[in-house]
Write a protein that holds these residues in place. Structure first.
Motif, PDB file in Angstrom:
ATOM      1  N   ARG A  35       0.847  -1.179   0.000  1.00  0.00           N
ATOM      2  CA  ARG A  35       0.000   0.000   0.000  1.00  0.00           C
ATOM      3  C   ARG A  35       0.896   1.247   0.000  1.00  0.00           C
ATOM      4  N   ASP A  36       0.328   2.423  -0.150  1.00  0.00           N
ATOM      5  CA  ASP A  36       1.090   3.668  -0.238  1.00  0.00           C
ATOM      6  C   ASP A  36       1.882   3.933   1.039  1.00  0.00           C
ATOM      7  N   ASN A  37       3.003   4.654   0.867  1.00  0.00           N
ATOM      8  CA  ASN A  37       3.840   5.109   1.988  1.00  0.00           C
ATOM      9  C   ASN A  37       4.376   3.957   2.836  1.00  0.00           C
ATOM     10  N   GLY A  38       4.665   2.817   2.191  1.00  0.00           N
ATOM     11  CA  GLY A  38       5.293   1.702   2.891  1.00  0.00           C
ATOM     12  C   GLY A  38       4.345   0.835   3.686  1.00  0.00           C
ATOM     13  N   MET A  39       3.067   1.154   3.689  1.00  0.00           N
ATOM     14  CA  MET A  39       2.120   0.333   4.440  1.00  0.00           C
ATOM     15  C   MET A  39       1.804  -0.950   3.662  1.00  0.00           C
ATOM     16  N   VAL A  40       1.214  -1.929   4.366  1.00  0.00           N
ATOM     17  CA  VAL A  40       0.838  -3.193   3.730  1.00  0.00           C
ATOM     18  C   VAL A  40      -0.569  -3.582   4.156  1.00  0.00           C
ATOM     19  N   ALA A  41      -1.188  -4.420   3.349  1.00  0.00           N
ATOM     20  CA  ALA A  41      -2.465  -5.052   3.692  1.00  0.00           C
ATOM     21  C   ALA A  41      -2.214  -6.551   3.772  1.00  0.00           C
ATOM     22  N   LEU A  42      -3.044  -7.250   4.523  1.00  0.00           N
ATOM     23  CA  LEU A  42      -2.907  -8.695   4.680  1.00  0.00           C
ATOM     24  C   LEU A  42      -4.217  -9.371   4.306  1.00  0.00           C
ATOM     25  N   MET A  43      -4.109 -10.442   3.503  1.00  0.00           N
ATOM     26  CA  MET A  43      -5.282 -11.190   3.058  1.00  0.00           C
ATOM     27  C   MET A  43      -4.963 -12.673   3.120  1.00  0.00           C
ATOM     28  N   THR A  44      -5.896 -13.469   3.618  1.00  0.00           N
ATOM     29  CA  THR A  44      -5.672 -14.912   3.670  1.00  0.00           C
ATOM     30  C   THR A  44      -5.734 -15.489   2.264  1.00  0.00           C
ATOM     31  N   THR A  45      -5.130 -16.647   2.080  1.00  0.00           N
ATOM     32  CA  THR A  45      -5.166 -17.302   0.778  1.00  0.00           C
ATOM     33  C   THR A  45      -6.586 -17.721   0.417  1.00  0.00           C
ATOM     34  N   GLY A  46      -7.469 -17.754   1.424  1.00  0.00           N
ATOM     35  CA  GLY A  46      -8.871 -18.076   1.167  1.00  0.00           C
ATOM     36  C   GLY A  46      -9.705 -16.864   0.807  1.00  0.00           C
ATOM     37  N   GLY A  47      -9.067 -15.678   0.750  1.00  0.00           N
ATOM     38  CA  GLY A  47      -9.764 -14.488   0.277  1.00  0.00           C
ATOM     39  C   GLY A  47     -10.283 -13.546   1.340  1.00  0.00           C
ATOM     40  N   ALA A  48     -10.022 -13.796   2.626  1.00  0.00           N
ATOM     41  CA  ALA A  48     -10.497 -12.903   3.684  1.00  0.00           C
ATOM     42  C   ALA A  48      -9.463 -11.807   3.934  1.00  0.00           C
ATOM     43  N   ILE A  49      -9.883 -10.552   3.870  1.00  0.00           N
ATOM     44  CA  ILE A  49      -8.984  -9.423   4.141  1.00  0.00           C
ATOM     45  C   ILE A  49      -8.955  -9.202   5.649  1.00  0.00           C
ATOM     46  N   VAL A  50      -7.813  -9.483   6.265  1.00  0.00           N
ATOM     47  CA  VAL A  50      -7.698  -9.373   7.717  1.00  0.00           C
ATOM     48  C   VAL A  50      -7.059  -8.061   8.148  1.00  0.00           C
ATOM     49  N   LEU A  51      -6.469  -7.332   7.199  1.00  0.00           N
ATOM     50  CA  LEU A  51      -5.905  -6.018   7.517  1.00  0.00           C
ATOM     51  C   LEU A  51      -5.791  -5.201   6.238  1.00  0.00           C
ATOM     52  N   ASP A  52      -6.451  -4.065   6.240  1.00  0.00           N
ATOM     53  CA  ASP A  52      -6.305  -3.100   5.150  1.00  0.00           C
ATOM     54  C   ASP A  52      -6.660  -1.736   5.731  1.00  0.00           C
ATOM     55  N   GLY A  53      -5.661  -1.114   6.304  1.00  0.00           N
ATOM     56  CA  GLY A  53      -5.888   0.106   7.051  1.00  0.00           C
ATOM     57  C   GLY A  53      -6.241  -0.214   8.485  1.00  0.00           C
ATOM     58  N   LYS A  54      -7.322  -0.938   8.691  1.00  0.00           N
ATOM     59  CA  LYS A  54      -7.766  -1.332  10.031  1.00  0.00           C
ATOM     60  C   LYS A  54      -7.729  -2.849  10.154  1.00  0.00           C
ATOM     61  N   ALA A  55      -7.285  -3.326  11.312  1.00  0.00           N
ATOM     62  CA  ALA A  55      -7.180  -4.764  11.548  1.00  0.00           C
ATOM     63  C   ALA A  55      -8.551  -5.373  11.795  1.00  0.00           C
ATOM     64  N   ALA A  56      -8.768  -6.558  11.248  1.00  0.00           N
ATOM     65  CA  ALA A  56     -10.002  -7.304  11.524  1.00  0.00           C
ATOM     66  C   ALA A  56      -9.939  -7.855  12.947  1.00  0.00           C
ATOM     67  N   GLU A  57     -11.091  -8.142  13.505  1.00  0.00           N
ATOM     68  CA  GLU A  57     -11.138  -8.706  14.856  1.00  0.00           C
ATOM     69  C   GLU A  57     -11.829 -10.065  14.816  1.00  0.00           C
ATOM     70  N   PHE A  58     -11.096 -11.090  15.260  1.00  0.00           N
ATOM     71  CA  PHE A  58     -11.641 -12.446  15.325  1.00  0.00           C
ATOM     72  C   PHE A  58     -12.227 -12.686  16.710  1.00  0.00           C
ATOM     73  N   GLU A  59     -13.280 -13.504  16.752  1.00  0.00           N
ATOM     74  CA  GLU A  59     -13.900 -13.856  18.026  1.00  0.00           C
ATOM     75  C   GLU A  59     -14.138 -15.359  18.089  1.00  0.00           C
ATOM     76  N   PHE A  60     -13.889 -15.911  19.289  1.00  0.00           N
ATOM     77  CA  PHE A  60     -14.090 -17.342  19.514  1.00  0.00           C
ATOM     78  C   PHE A  60     -14.267 -17.544  21.007  1.00  0.00           C
ATOM     79  N   SER A  61     -15.162 -18.464  21.382  1.00  0.00           N
ATOM     80  CA  SER A  61     -15.442 -18.715  22.803  1.00  0.00           C
ATOM     81  C   SER A  61     -15.127 -20.168  23.138  1.00  0.00           C
ATOM     82  N   PRO A  62     -13.978 -20.432  23.776  1.00  0.00           N
ATOM     83  CA  PRO A  62     -13.638 -21.807  24.142  1.00  0.00           C
ATOM     84  C   PRO A  62     -14.523 -22.325  25.272  1.00  0.00           C
ATOM     85  N   VAL A  63     -14.595 -23.644  25.394  1.00  0.00           N
ATOM     86  CA  VAL A  63     -15.367 -24.283  26.461  1.00  0.00           C
ATOM     87  C   VAL A  63     -14.412 -25.086  27.340  1.00  0.00           C
ATOM     88  N   ASN A  64     -14.889 -25.480  28.505  1.00  0.00           N
ATOM     89  CA  ASN A  64     -14.038 -26.208  29.447  1.00  0.00           C
ATOM     90  C   ASN A  64     -14.198 -27.720  29.341  1.00  0.00           C
TER      91      ASN A  64
END
Length: 485
Positions: A217-246
C-alpha cells in the motif's frame, strides 16, 4: 570549479560516507538478527546550473525479497496445519496401540479370546473364569480410555483455537499500529526500515496460524489477506472472536451449537473444507481436529464397541437370559439400543452378573447370565459359544468400516489400520511441507547480510572518506595561500 564549490562537494561526500558507515555497522551488528533486512544507501549525483554539486543521499533502501518471504510464510502455515493433524493421529495411534504392544486394543482382545479358550478347557476353574472377567474389563477400560483421550484432544484443540485467535488479534493490531508509524516516518523523511523489520517479524509470528499474503500500500504500508480471500488487515485490523469451552463430550458438535465457531468482525466464518477463508494454517488444523478428525475417530470407536456388544447380545447365545436383556457387554448396565450409539464406548461395561466388583459371580460366564444357581461345573458349551461369538465373521453395522465380514480381532486391526494409514499420509505431507519450508528459509537467509561484502564496502567507504577529507585539506591550503599573499 571554484574552491568553495570543491569544499561543498567534498562535504557532501563526507556526509554520505558517514551515513554509509552507520548503515554498514548496523548491517554487520544485525547479521544474525531474525527479521532484519540488509540496508543500502541510495545516492545520486547533484548538479547546479549544469555543474556538479556533490552527492545527494536519496535515502536508505531495505533489501528484502517480498516474494520469497511470502512463499516462506505460506509454507509456515502448511507446516502448522500438517503438524497439527499429524500430532493428533500419532497420539491416537499411540492410545489405541499397535498389535506388538500388550496394552493395545488388539492385545487386549487377544487376551480376552485366550481367557475364554482357557476357561472352556477347564470350566470348573474359578481362576480361569475370573481371568475372562478381568480380560473383558480390560477391553472395556481401554475403549473408555481411548474415548476419553479423543475428547481430551478436542478440548485441547478448542483451547488452542482460543489462544491462536488471541494471538492473531494482538498481532494484527500491532501491524496496524506499525503501518501508521511507517507512514508517518515516510512522510517526515525518516528511515522506517527498523519499523519494517519489526512488522515483518510480527507477521512472521502469525504466519503458521493463518496463511496470509502481503499486499503493498502507499507510503510503505501493507495489507494482509488470507489465501482463502479474507482481508484481515487493510488500514484497520479485523477482529476475530471465539469462545472456548471447558468440557467436551461426544454429543457436542459445532452444528448443534454446543461448540463455538469463528467470527471475523462479527460475521461467521467457514472453518472446514477447501472453501474456508482460513484453510491451510494451524488454526484450520485445530478446527479440523475438534470438528472432524476426533469425531470421526469417536464414531469408529463407538462402531467397534457396538460390534462387541452385539456379538454377545444375540438372543440365541444364552438361553438363560430374559428376552431383550443385556449380554456380556452392556450399555451402562442395560441392553444396547441401536438408536443410542453415540458415545457408547464411554458407557460400555461388563455385565454386573459376572463381575464380583459389581456384586456378581464369575460362574455366570459358564452357566448363563440369567442362571439362578450354578450348574454343572464341567459344562463348557456356553463358553465355547462365547468363543465362537468373538471369532465369527460379522459385518459391522456402523462406524464407517467396510462391509467385509470379520472377527472382533479383525475389526480391531481394521480400526488401527485406518488410523495408521491416515497418519502415514499426514506424516508424508508434513515431511514435504517441512522440507519446502526449510529450503525457503535457507534461501531467505542467503539473501541476508553478507558480512564479507559489508567489510569490502567499508574499505571503499574509508577510501572515499579519506579522498573527500583530502580535498577539503587541499582547499584549505589554497585558501591559506591566497590569504598569505
Amino acid at each position: 570549479m571554484s574552491i568553495a564549490s570543491s569544499m561543498h562537494n567534498a562535504l557532501s561526500g563526507l556526509n554520505a560516507a558517514s551515513r554509509a558507515v552507520n548503515i554498514v555497522s548496523s548491517n554487520v551488528a544485525n547479521a544474525m538478527t531474525e527479521g532484519y533486512a540488509s540496508r543500502s544507501l541510495e545516492l545520486s549525483s547533484r548538479s547546479l546550473d549544469g555543474a556538479g554539486s556533490g552527492v545527494f543521499v536519496e535515502g536508505v533502501r531495505r533489501q528484502a525479497d517480498d516474494i520469497l518471504i511470502g512463499d516462506r510464510r505460506l509454507t509456515d502455515a502448511a507446516v502448522g496445519y500438517d503438524s497439527t493433524k499429524s500430532q493428533f493421529l500419532s497420539d491416537l495411534e499411540g492410545v489405541i496401540g499397535t498389535p506388538d504392544k500388550a496394552g493395545s486394543l488388539s492385545g487386549r482382545i487377544a487376551n480376552f479370546e485366550s481367557a475364554l479358550i482357557g476357561a472352556a478347557s477347564q470350566p470348573d476353574s474359578e481362576a480361569r473364569l475370573s481371568a475372562v472377567n478381568d480380560a473383558a474389563n480390560s477391553v472395556v477400560s481401554h475403549l473408555k480410555t481411548t474415548s476419553k483421550n479423543i475428547q481430551q484432544a478436542r478440548i485441547d484443540a478448542d483451547q488452542n483455537i482460543g489462544q491462536q485467535v488471541d494471538k492473531l488479534n494482538i498481532g494484527l493490531k500491532q501491524v496496524e499500529q506499525l503501518n501508521s508509524k511507517i507512514q508517518e516516518a515516510a512522510t517526515r523523511g525518516v528511515d522506517p526500515s527498523g519499523l519494517m523489520d519489526l512488522r515483518q517479524k510480527t507477521i512472521d509470528q502469525m504466519s503458521s496460524i493463518l496463511p496470509m499474503k502481503q499486499l503493498p500500500r502507499d507510503n510503505g504500508m501493507v495489507a494482509l489477506m488470507t489465501t482463502g480471500g479474507a482481508i484481515v488487515l487493510d488500514g484497520k485490523a479485523a477482529e476475530f472472536e471465539f469462545s472456548p469451552v471447558n468440557t467436551i463430550v461426544p454429543e457436542m458438535t459445532l452444528a448443534s451449537g454446543a461448540l463455538s465457531g469463528l467470527t471475523m468482525n462479527g460475521q461467521p466464518m467457514r472453518t472446514e473444507g477447501d472453501r474456508s477463508p482460513i484453510r491451510g494454517g494451524s488454526l484450520a488444523g485445530e478446527f479440523e481436529v475438534r470438528d472432524q478428525l476426533a469425531p470421526e475417530a469417536q464414531v469408529r470407536l463407538d462402531g467397534y464397541a457396538r460390534d462387541l456388544v452385539e456379538r454377545f447380545q444375540d438372543p440365541a447365545l444364552d438361553a438363560t437370559r430374559a428376552p431383550g436383556a443385556a449380554g456380556l457387554f452392556t450399555d451402562a448396565g442395560a441392553a444396547f439400543d441401536p438408536l443410542n450409539e453415540v458415545a457408547l464406548s464411554t458407557r460400555l461395561s461388563v455385565n454386573a452378573s459376572v463381575d464380583p466388583a459389581q456384586g456378581g459371580a464369575v460362574w455366570h460366564i459358564r452357566d448363563g447370565l440369567g442362571a439362578a444357581v450354578p450348574g454343572e461345573v464341567g459344562n463348557s458349551n456356553l463358553i465355547n459359544d462365547l468363543v465362537d461369538a468373538m471369532t465369527a465373521a460379522r459385518t459391522p453395522a456402523s462406524g464407517g468400516f467396510s462391509v467385509a465380514a470379520r472377527s472382533s480381532a479383525g475389526l480391531a486391526a481394521d480400526l488401527l489400520s485406518t488410523i495408521s494409514a491416515d497418519l502415514s499420509a499426514a506424516e508424508t505431507q508434513k515431511s514435504f511441507s517441512m522440507s519446502q519450508n526449510e529450503t525457503l528459509k535457507q534461501l531467505e537467509m542467503s539473501q541476508g547480510v553478507d558480512t564479507d561484502a559489508e567489510m569490502q564496502k567499508l574499505m571503499l567507504i574509508e577510501q572515499a572518506y579519506a579522498a573527500n577529507a583530502r580535498v577539503i585539506t587541499s582547499a584549505d591550503e589554497m585558501i591559506q595561500t591566497i590569504l598569505n599573499i
